[in-house]
Enzyme design. Structure first.
Site, PDB file in Angstrom:
ATOM      1  N   ARG A  29     -23.174  -6.417 -33.182  1.00  0.00           N
ATOM      2  CA  ARG A  29     -24.563  -6.225 -33.405  1.00  0.00           C
ATOM      3  C   ARG A  29     -25.315  -7.374 -33.008  1.00  0.00           C
ATOM      4  O   ARG A  29     -25.429  -8.530 -33.754  1.00  0.00           O
ATOM      5  CB  ARG A  29     -24.863  -5.960 -34.958  1.00  0.00           C
ATOM      6  CG  ARG A  29     -24.151  -4.723 -35.432  1.00  0.00           C
ATOM      7  CD  ARG A  29     -24.720  -3.334 -35.070  1.00  0.00           C
ATOM      8  NE  ARG A  29     -26.101  -3.323 -35.779  1.00  0.00           N
ATOM      9  CZ  ARG A  29     -26.503  -2.465 -36.748  1.00  0.00           C
ATOM     10  NH1 ARG A  29     -25.342  -1.719 -37.302  1.00  0.00           N
ATOM     11  NH2 ARG A  29     -27.633  -2.329 -37.040  1.00  0.00           N
TER      12      ARG A  29
ATOM     13  N   PRO B 105     -41.278   0.973 -53.780  1.00  0.00           N
ATOM     14  CA  PRO B 105     -40.111   0.624 -54.914  1.00  0.00           C
ATOM     15  C   PRO B 105     -39.025   0.067 -54.075  1.00  0.00           C
ATOM     16  O   PRO B 105     -38.485   0.957 -53.243  1.00  0.00           O
ATOM     17  CB  PRO B 105     -40.386   1.772 -55.525  1.00  0.00           C
ATOM     18  CG  PRO B 105     -41.130   2.660 -55.144  1.00  0.00           C
ATOM     19  CD  PRO B 105     -41.836   2.361 -53.724  1.00  0.00           C
ATOM     20  N   GLU B 106     -38.450  -0.922 -54.671  1.00  0.00           N
ATOM     21  CA  GLU B 106     -37.217  -1.357 -54.000  1.00  0.00           C
ATOM     22  C   GLU B 106     -36.183  -1.102 -54.958  1.00  0.00           C
ATOM     23  O   GLU B 106     -36.356  -0.573 -56.130  1.00  0.00           O
ATOM     24  CB  GLU B 106     -37.373  -2.813 -53.562  1.00  0.00           C
ATOM     25  CG  GLU B 106     -38.464  -3.236 -52.756  1.00  0.00           C
ATOM     26  CD  GLU B 106     -37.891  -3.510 -51.173  1.00  0.00           C
ATOM     27  OE1 GLU B 106     -36.703  -3.270 -50.981  1.00  0.00           O
ATOM     28  OE2 GLU B 106     -38.795  -4.115 -50.426  1.00  0.00           O
TER      29      GLU B 106
ATOM     30  N   ARG C  83     -49.005   8.902 -52.023  1.00  0.00           N
ATOM     31  CA  ARG C  83     -48.736   9.121 -50.791  1.00  0.00           C
ATOM     32  C   ARG C  83     -47.638  10.361 -50.568  1.00  0.00           C
ATOM     33  O   ARG C  83     -47.317  10.576 -49.210  1.00  0.00           O
ATOM     34  CB  ARG C  83     -48.150   7.722 -50.078  1.00  0.00           C
ATOM     35  CG  ARG C  83     -49.319   6.796 -50.241  1.00  0.00           C
ATOM     36  CD  ARG C  83     -48.991   5.443 -49.570  1.00  0.00           C
ATOM     37  NE  ARG C  83     -48.757   5.762 -48.176  1.00  0.00           N
ATOM     38  CZ  ARG C  83     -48.612   4.652 -47.449  1.00  0.00           C
ATOM     39  NH1 ARG C  83     -48.057   3.415 -47.647  1.00  0.00           N
ATOM     40  NH2 ARG C  83     -48.452   5.080 -46.036  1.00  0.00           N
TER      41      ARG C  83
END
Ligand SMILES: [Zn+2]
Length: 270
Positions: free
Chosen positions: A151, A2-3, A109
Site C-alpha cells: 500500500r 460520531p466516532e 441528516r
C-alpha cells in the site's frame, strides 16, 4: 460525526435495556441511509433484548430471533428515555419496552441506519469485510505492518480504511499519528515494524483517552437529550491549523488527504 468512542459510550448507556421485552416499535421516518424495515413493527414486539454488542461503529442489539443493526451515520444519536416523551422533528425510530423505557434514534441528516439480520451477523454484508477492532489484543503493529506491504498510499488514508482496522476516524487518525511522531503523508509501505508498533499503541491510547472522556457524560444518559453527545477533548493537532504545537511550539499545518482535512506538526512528525 460520531466516532468509535461515542458509539461505544452509547452502547454502554443502553446496557440497562438488556433483559427487557419490546412492547412496540415506532418508525416515524423510514427514509434513512437504507429504508428502515417496516416488518420490525411486527417482528420485535414480545422479543427480549439478549445482549448489546458493537462491531466497528455498528451497535448490534441481539433479540430472540435476530439482530438489530444500528448506525449513527453523520449526525445520529440514541437516547434512552425512562418514559415516553413527545418526539421531536428528527426522531425517526423508537423501541418502547414493556417496562416503559424508550430507545429513541434522532438523526437530522438521516445517514444513519436501522437494519434487521436473522442470519449470522458476522456474515452480514456490512460486517463481513471489516478488519480487526483497534482495542482488541489481536490488533498490533504486526497486523498493520502485514496489511500495508503493498500500500503506497499515505499512511493516514490506510489506517482509516476499515478493512485494515475499524473505527479509526479522521480525528483519531490525525491524533494518533501525531502521538506516534509519524507524518500522515508517509507512504504506508515505507514504515518499519517498530514505527507501526508505536502507531498501533497510540491508536489504542488515543481511543482509550476518548472513552474516558465519554465515561463522564454517561451519568446523564437517561432523559431527554440524554445521549452522550460528542466528546469535548483537547486535541494535539485536530482542528488546530496555524496554532502552536503543544509539544514543540511550531505551527500546526493542515493538508487534504483522501478528501479529508489532515492536521500535523511538520517538526514532530517525520
Ligand atoms: Zn510539534
Amino acid at each position: 460525526m460520531p466516532e468509535l468512542p461515542e458509539v461505544e459510550t452509547t452502547r454502554l448507556g443502553l446496557l440497562p435495556l438488556i433483559g427487557q421485552k419490546v412492547g412496540k416499535v415506532i418508525i416515524r421516518n423510514a427514509a434513512m441511509r437504507w429504508p428502515v424495515p417496516a416488518q420490525l413493527s411486527d417482528i420485535l414486539p414480545g422479543q427480549q433484548l439478549q445482549s448489546l454488542q458493537r462491531r466497528a461503529k455498528y451497535i448490534l442489539a441481539v433479540f430472540d430471533s435476530g439482530t438489530l443493526i444500528l448506525h449513527l451515520g453523520m449526525s445520529g444519536s440514541i437516547s434512552l428515555l425512562q418514559q415516553d416523551e413527545p418526539a421531536q422533528k428528527h426522531d425517526h425510530f423508537e423501541i418502547h419496552f414493556m417496562n416503559g423505557n424508550v430507545l429513541r434514534l434522532r438523526d437530522p441528516r438521516r445517514f444513519g441506519a436501522v437494519l434487521w439480520c436473522e442470519g449470522e451477523i458476522e456474515r452480514h454484508v456490512l460486517l463481513q469485510s471489516l478488519g480487526p477492532e483497534p482495542l482488541d489484543d489481536a490488533f498490533d503493529g504486526k497486523v498493520l505492518y502485514a496489511k500495508t506491504r503493498t500500500r503506497p498510499a499515505p499512511v493516514k488514508n490506510v489506517i482509516m480504511d476499515s478493512s485494515v482496522v475499524v473505527g479509526v476516524g479522521n480525528i483519531y487518525a490525525s491524533e494518533s499519528l501525531f502521538r506516534a511522531g509519524i507524518n500522515p503523508n508517509t507512504p504506508a509501505n515505507k514504515l518499519s515494524k517498530v514505527r507501526y508498533q508505536r502507531l498501533a499503541d497510540e491508536i489504542k491510547a488515543t481511543l482509550q483517552d476518548a472513552l474516558k472522556a465519554g465515561g463522564s457524560s454517561l451519568r446523564d444518559f437517561f432523559g431527554t437529550d440524554g445521549n452522550p453527545g460528542y466528546f469535548q477533548q483537547q486535541y494535539f493537532v485536530y482542528g488546530r491549523a496555524g496554532k502552536p504545537c503543544r509539544k514543540c511550539g511550531g505551527t500546526i499545518r493542515s493538508i487534504r488527504l483522501g478528501q479529508r482535512s489532515t492536521f500535523y506538526c511538520p517538526h514532530c512528525q517525520r
